[in-house]
Design a protein around this motif. Structure first.
Motif, short mmCIF file in Angstrom:
data_model
loop_
_atom_site.label_atom_id
_atom_site.label_comp_id
_atom_site.label_asym_id
_atom_site.label_seq_id
_atom_site.Cartn_x
_atom_site.Cartn_y
_atom_site.Cartn_z
N ARG A 15 -18.55 40.01 33.68
CA ARG A 15 -18.60 40.13 32.23
C ARG A 15 -17.94 41.43 31.76
O ARG A 15 -17.79 42.39 32.53
CB ARG A 15 -20.06 40.11 31.73
N THR A 16 -17.56 41.43 30.51
CA THR A 16 -17.19 42.65 29.82
C THR A 16 -18.32 42.94 28.83
O THR A 16 -18.66 42.09 28.02
CB THR A 16 -15.86 42.50 29.06
N GLN A 71 -10.22 38.10 30.55
CA GLN A 71 -10.74 36.75 30.30
C GLN A 71 -10.59 35.84 31.51
O GLN A 71 -11.47 35.02 31.80
CB GLN A 71 -10.07 36.11 29.09
N VAL A 72 -9.51 35.97 32.26
CA VAL A 72 -9.30 35.10 33.41
C VAL A 72 -10.40 35.29 34.45
O VAL A 72 -10.90 34.32 35.05
CB VAL A 72 -7.91 35.32 34.04
N PHE A 73 -10.82 36.55 34.66
CA PHE A 73 -11.89 36.82 35.63
C PHE A 73 -13.23 36.30 35.11
O PHE A 73 -14.04 35.77 35.88
CB PHE A 73 -11.99 38.32 35.90
N MET A 74 -13.46 36.46 33.82
CA MET A 74 -14.71 35.97 33.23
C MET A 74 -14.79 34.45 33.32
O MET A 74 -15.81 33.88 33.69
CB MET A 74 -14.82 36.45 31.78
N GLU A 104 -13.00 30.11 23.12
CA GLU A 104 -13.78 29.55 24.23
C GLU A 104 -14.19 30.62 25.24
O GLU A 104 -14.17 30.40 26.45
CB GLU A 104 -13.00 28.43 24.92
N MET A 105 -14.60 31.74 24.73
CA MET A 105 -15.09 32.85 25.56
C MET A 105 -16.61 32.88 25.46
O MET A 105 -17.17 33.01 24.38
CB MET A 105 -14.49 34.18 25.08
N ARG A 106 -17.31 32.74 26.58
CA ARG A 106 -18.77 32.70 26.58
C ARG A 106 -19.34 34.05 26.16
O ARG A 106 -18.80 35.10 26.51
CB ARG A 106 -19.30 32.33 27.96
N THR A 107 -20.48 34.00 25.47
CA THR A 107 -21.05 35.25 24.95
C THR A 107 -22.55 35.34 25.22
O THR A 107 -23.25 34.33 25.32
CB THR A 107 -20.83 35.35 23.43
#
Length: 265
Positions: free
Chosen positions: A20-21, A82-85, A117-120
């Protein structure tokens, strides 16, 4: 829309599932005596002066803690990993401080992530009016909620606020079947007591829908240098950090009650 943050931690693995970031917001309405991010409490950027001795010479340095950032600027930073997440099932965690203090900025950031489409996840005390919490609940994929103590008097004594609003908001999120992961800071002789653990289990079992999991967070004393740097009173300066093994029995109690449990974030 702009907000004030004080750090962006990349490749975090303790602030929700996957890689995560984590974005740390400035400002917190609580005054937990064991806070490990004391630099987050003041909602405004602050200048911190530090001194160091080298070969008998004293050197002074100044650093601003906290800075203003727009949602667009923040999202540029979030996209870098984002690719790693995505590949790890991770995402972005908004933490603090208390991100709900900057709820409009938080909502826009969550919407931007949702659009891509980035999970939060929102790491929160839930000490906020429901009218602030509800819009965030419609946007966030997961809540990481601190359950600091079940006893109202003890909660007030050690955090500076009542737990009534927090418990009400947990119940309301559960009634909406919003994914919630409960995080319990295990503070020696405060929250790490037989009575408090039993009350936590009873409270969580009575919720309308089961929580995703329970995280037992061992007390650690790694923030003591921060307290020196910010000239803050450290009420746990002489308390040793806890070892995971000290929480095995408590983990077993939660597991017997039907909860998935993790020691650590």
């Amino acid at each position: 829309m702009k907000g004030i943050i004080f750090d962006i931690k990349r490749f975090a693995v303790h602030d929700g599932p996957g890689i995560r970031t984590t974005v740390f917001f400035k400002g917190c309405p609580l005054r937990c005596l064991w806070c490990h991010n004391p630099e987050s409490i003041d909602p405004n950027p602050v200048c911190v002066r530090t001194t160091a001795l080298l070969n008998g010479h004293e050197f002074t340095d100044e650093k601003m803690v906290g800075y203003e950032i727009s949602v667009d600027e923040l999202f540029i930073e979030l996209q870098k990993e984002q690719v790693f997440m995505d590949e790890s099932g991770g995402g972005v965690t908004f933490s603090g401080g208390e991100p709900l203090l900057q709820n409009r900025f938080l909502e826009e950031a969550l919407q931007q992530c949702k659009n891509h489409e980035m999970r939060t996840a929102v790491d929160t005390t839930l000490f906020a009016p429901w009218k602030v919490v509800e819009p965030v609940a419609r946007l966030a994929d997961l809540f990481l909620v601190d359950l600091k103590h079940m006893n109202a008097r003890v909660h007030q004594e050690f955090t500076g606020v009542s737990n009534r609003l927090i418990l009400e908001n947990i119940r309301k999120l559960s009634a909406l079947n919003v994914p919630v992961r409960i995080r319990i800071p295990m503070i020696p002789e405060i929250s790490n007591t037989t009575e408090n653990i039993a009350q936590c289990i009873d409270f969580l079992k009575a919720l309308p829908h089961p929580v995703e999991a329970v995280d037992l967070l061992p007390f650690h004393n790694t923030a003591k240098e921060k307290y020196k740097r910010f000239h803050l009173d450290n009420h746990f300066v002489d308390s040793p950090s806890m070892q995971k093994e000290e929480l095995f029995d408590i983990r077993n109690q939660f597991e017997k009650a039907g909860f998935e449990v993790k020691i650590g974030g």
